[in-house]
Design a protein around this motif. Structure first.
Motif, PDB file in Angstrom:
ATOM      1  N   PHE A 165       8.032  -4.304  -7.646  1.00 17.30           N
ATOM      2  CA  PHE A 165       7.401  -3.716  -6.472  1.00 17.30           C
ATOM      3  C   PHE A 165       6.169  -4.511  -6.065  1.00 17.30           C
ATOM      4  CE2 PHE A 165       9.818  -0.496  -8.654  1.00 17.30           C
ATOM      5  CZ  PHE A 165      10.475   0.161  -7.624  1.00 17.30           C
ATOM      6  N   VAL A 166       6.023  -4.755  -4.775  1.00 17.93           N
ATOM      7  CA  VAL A 166       4.943  -5.576  -4.238  1.00 17.93           C
ATOM      8  C   VAL A 166       4.047  -4.704  -3.367  1.00 17.93           C
ATOM      9  CG1 VAL A 166       4.348  -7.611  -2.865  1.00 17.93           C
ATOM     10  CG2 VAL A 166       6.470  -7.580  -4.224  1.00 17.93           C
ATOM     11  N   SER A 167       2.742  -4.717  -3.654  1.00 19.07           N
ATOM     12  CA  SER A 167       1.762  -3.977  -2.864  1.00 19.07           C
ATOM     13  C   SER A 167       0.623  -4.911  -2.468  1.00 19.07           C
ATOM     14  CB  SER A 167       1.186  -2.803  -3.669  1.00 19.07           C
ATOM     15  OG  SER A 167       2.192  -1.895  -4.051  1.00 19.07           O
ATOM     16  N   PRO A 168      -0.051  -4.656  -1.356  1.00 24.49           N
ATOM     17  CA  PRO A 168      -1.218  -5.471  -1.005  1.00 24.49           C
ATOM     18  C   PRO A 168      -2.332  -5.259  -2.023  1.00 24.49           C
ATOM     19  CG  PRO A 168      -1.050  -3.560   0.445  1.00 24.49           C
ATOM     20  CD  PRO A 168       0.202  -3.592  -0.377  1.00 24.49           C
ATOM     21  N   THR A 169      -3.062  -6.316  -2.339  1.00 26.66           N
ATOM     22  CA  THR A 169      -4.100  -6.243  -3.359  1.00 26.66           C
ATOM     23  C   THR A 169      -5.362  -5.604  -2.804  1.00 26.66           C
ATOM     24  OG1 THR A 169      -3.233  -8.308  -4.277  1.00 26.66           O
ATOM     25  CG2 THR A 169      -5.375  -7.556  -5.087  1.00 26.66           C
ATOM     26  N   PRO A 170      -5.781  -4.476  -3.365  1.00 28.94           N
ATOM     27  CA  PRO A 170      -7.028  -3.860  -2.890  1.00 28.94           C
ATOM     28  C   PRO A 170      -8.211  -4.816  -2.969  1.00 28.94           C
ATOM     29  CG  PRO A 170      -5.832  -2.353  -4.320  1.00 28.94           C
ATOM     30  CD  PRO A 170      -5.142  -3.681  -4.423  1.00 28.94           C
ATOM     31  N   PHE A 171      -9.028  -4.804  -1.927  1.00 25.91           N
ATOM     32  CA  PHE A 171     -10.260  -5.584  -1.805  1.00 25.91           C
ATOM     33  C   PHE A 171     -10.035  -7.073  -1.557  1.00 25.91           C
ATOM     34  CE2 PHE A 171     -11.218  -1.991  -4.674  1.00 25.91           C
ATOM     35  CZ  PHE A 171     -12.103  -1.298  -3.851  1.00 25.91           C
ATOM     36  N   LEU A 172      -8.856  -7.593  -1.840  1.00 22.91           N
ATOM     37  CA  LEU A 172      -8.594  -9.017  -1.630  1.00 22.91           C
ATOM     38  C   LEU A 172      -7.670  -9.266  -0.449  1.00 22.91           C
ATOM     39  CD1 LEU A 172      -8.193 -10.295  -5.324  1.00 22.91           C
ATOM     40  CD2 LEU A 172     -10.249 -10.240  -3.874  1.00 22.91           C
ATOM     41  N   ASN A 173      -6.837  -8.298  -0.119  1.00 24.68           N
ATOM     42  CA  ASN A 173      -5.946  -8.387   1.045  1.00 24.68           C
ATOM     43  C   ASN A 173      -6.522  -7.492   2.143  1.00 24.68           C
ATOM     44  OD1 ASN A 173      -3.809  -7.886   2.934  1.00 24.68           O
ATOM     45  ND2 ASN A 173      -2.293  -8.470   1.392  1.00 24.68           N
ATOM     46  N   ARG A 174      -6.764  -8.065   3.312  1.00 25.19           N
ATOM     47  CA  ARG A 174      -7.423  -7.298   4.381  1.00 25.19           C
ATOM     48  C   ARG A 174      -6.587  -6.123   4.863  1.00 25.19           C
ATOM     49  NH1 ARG A 174      -5.882  -8.881   9.630  1.00 25.19           N
ATOM     50  NH2 ARG A 174      -4.418 -10.644   9.692  1.00 25.19           N
ATOM     51  N   HIS A 175      -5.292  -6.132   4.539  1.00 21.11           N
ATOM     52  CA  HIS A 175      -4.424  -5.025   4.929  1.00 21.11           C
ATOM     53  C   HIS A 175      -4.372  -3.920   3.870  1.00 21.11           C
ATOM     54  CE1 HIS A 175      -3.062  -7.262   8.411  1.00 21.11           C
ATOM     55  NE2 HIS A 175      -2.704  -8.283   7.640  1.00 21.11           N
ATOM     56  N   ALA A 176      -5.021  -4.143   2.752  1.00 19.65           N
ATOM     57  CA  ALA A 176      -4.985  -3.167   1.658  1.00 19.65           C
ATOM     58  C   ALA A 176      -6.129  -2.177   1.797  1.00 19.65           C
ATOM     59  CB  ALA A 176      -5.083  -3.884   0.319  1.00 19.65           C
ATOM     60  N   PRO A 177      -5.971  -0.985   1.253  1.00 21.29           N
ATOM     61  CA  PRO A 177      -7.063  -0.010   1.299  1.00 21.29           C
ATOM     62  C   PRO A 177      -8.253  -0.478   0.468  1.00 21.29           C
ATOM     63  CG  PRO A 177      -5.290   0.763  -0.132  1.00 21.29           C
ATOM     64  CD  PRO A 177      -4.766  -0.443   0.571  1.00 21.29           C
ATOM     65  N   ARG A 178      -9.436  -0.071   0.866  1.00 23.98           N
ATOM     66  CA  ARG A 178     -10.668  -0.417   0.153  1.00 23.98           C
ATOM     67  C   ARG A 178     -11.338   0.818  -0.440  1.00 23.98           C
ATOM     68  NH1 ARG A 178     -12.087  -5.602   1.305  1.00 23.98           N
ATOM     69  NH2 ARG A 178     -14.241  -5.256   0.616  1.00 23.98           N
ATOM     70  N   ALA A 179     -10.699   1.960  -0.252  1.00 22.51           N
ATOM     71  CA  ALA A 179     -11.199   3.209  -0.819  1.00 22.51           C
ATOM     72  C   ALA A 179     -10.069   3.878  -1.579  1.00 22.51           C
ATOM     73  CB  ALA A 179     -11.726   4.120   0.288  1.00 22.51           C
ATOM     74  N   ALA A 180     -10.433   4.771  -2.501  1.00 21.94           N
ATOM     75  CA  ALA A 180      -9.439   5.452  -3.322  1.00 21.94           C
ATOM     76  C   ALA A 180      -8.390   6.129  -2.451  1.00 21.94           C
ATOM     77  CB  ALA A 180     -10.124   6.478  -4.219  1.00 21.94           C
ATOM     78  N   GLY A 181      -7.139   6.032  -2.870  1.00 19.28           N
ATOM     79  CA  GLY A 181      -6.045   6.628  -2.106  1.00 19.28           C
ATOM     80  C   GLY A 181      -4.713   6.058  -2.536  1.00 19.28           C
ATOM     81  N   ASP A 182      -3.744   6.146  -1.663  1.00 22.23           N
ATOM     82  CA  ASP A 182      -2.388   5.686  -1.963  1.00 22.23           C
ATOM     83  C   ASP A 182      -2.311   4.168  -1.849  1.00 22.23           C
ATOM     84  OD1 ASP A 182       0.302   5.527  -2.460  1.00 22.23           O
ATOM     85  OD2 ASP A 182       0.943   6.422  -0.565  1.00 22.23           O
ATOM     86  N   LEU A 183      -1.484   3.576  -2.694  1.00 21.78           N
ATOM     87  CA  LEU A 183      -1.192   2.144  -2.602  1.00 21.78           C
ATOM     88  C   LEU A 183       0.322   1.983  -2.657  1.00 21.78           C
ATOM     89  CD1 LEU A 183      -2.469  -0.701  -2.456  1.00 21.78           C
ATOM     90  CD2 LEU A 183      -2.255  -0.806  -4.940  1.00 21.78           C
TER      91      LEU A 183
END
Length: 297
Positions: A165-183
């Motif tokens: 499974f591939v998810s955007p990397t929090p804080f490093l990918n601008r499309h990823a969430p930067r606050a707690a929540g779903d990934l």
């Protein structure tokens, strides 16, 4: 004392038998252990299982010396245990961030998994993902690997798996969430060969992962306890890809105790080119984790 013809014959036969046994033992001692294709072993250390045995990563924080980070059930902070996160998998790190994966051990069957991101300053953020209907529940988060460009997290389950499974990397990918929540997953890596019990994975290039398994059978591959190579057709972009899986050989299995080994975490440190793999020896020798080091060649 003079030996009879019969006695001399027996003595000669015994001498030949001993010589043959010594010759076989010498050959066995001289024969190298099965090598991992493309990698040569360069070292081995043993680490107490009070801190190791579930994962390993090299953490490089800006301005600090590299740090080897181990994971074990005892390293799980109590607040996370209180939330129901009772098992931690093989982590990864990049640019001073550490990425951990946690499994829900309270709900049966599990309904979610969690990514814990620790920033270079030590701040932690939880990304809890509710499992979709087609996502595996048992051991849903066995390992995580961050792509070399920092844009994508790749995780997988522990059982028989045909996809990662591939998810955007929090804080490093601008499309990823930067606050707690779903990934949630953004894409999947579809494997052309089933892998079983992949305990740890890491990228060694933008298009290649190495995974260690605790698969004790040889029905999927010629050997058990495999080091597997997963080749992508291109660097990850957040879209589904189909990957080729190849076995590189059996991981080192060295112990004075007999029984089942458990390969665990995998770490590739790009600046040094060092690959490390954890292998927990059989009981009662499993008070330590053996960490094997490899270099290309």
């Amino acid at each position: 004392m003079r030996l009879s013809t019969s006695a001399r014959a027996k003595a000669l036969a015994l001498s030949l038998m001993v010589s043959a046994l010594l010759s076989c033992a010498s050959l066995a001692a001289a024969s190298p252990a099965a090598a991992l294709e493309g990698w040569r072993q360069t070292g081995k250390v043993s680490v107490a299982n009070s801190v190791s045995g579930e994962g390993i990563t090299t953490l490089r924080r800006p301005g600090q010396a590299p740090q080897t980070v181990y994971r074990n059930g005892t390293t799980i902070p109590q607040p996370l245990k209180d939330e129901g996160w009772g098992h931690v998998g093989d982590p990864d790190s990049l640019r001073g961030y550490t990425f951990d994966v946690y499994q829900d051990t309270v709900t049966n069957p599990p309904v979610s998994k969690m990514y814990l991101v620790t920033s270079p300053s030590g701040q932690t953020t939880e990304f809890v993902h509710p499992l979709a209907a087609d996502e595996p529940a048992p051991n849903a988060n066995a390992q995580v690997a961050v792509s070399p460009d920092g844009q994508w997290l790749v995780s997988g389950a522990l059982g028989d798996a045909t996809e990662l499974f591939v998810s955007p990397t929090p804080f490093l990918n601008r499309h990823a969430p930067r606050a707690a929540g779903d990934l949630p997953p953004a894409a999947r890596i579809h494997l052309d060969h089933t892998i079983r019990a992949a305990q740890g994975c890491d990228f060694v290039s933008a298009t290649r992962l190495l995974c260690a398994t605790s698969d004790s059978g040889n029905d999927l591959y010629p050997t058990s306890y495999q080091l597997l190579q997963v080749d992508l057709p291109r660097a990850l972009t957040g879209h589904d890809v189909r990957a080729h899986v190849k076995e590189l050989g059996q991981l080192p299995l060295s112990s004075t105790c007999a029984g089942a080994f458990t390969p665990e975490g995998v770490d590739y440190d790009a600046p040094t080119g060092t690959l490390r793999v954890e292998v927990v020896p059989p009981a009662p020798c499993n008070t330590v984790t053996d960490v094997y080091s490899f270099r290309r060649g």
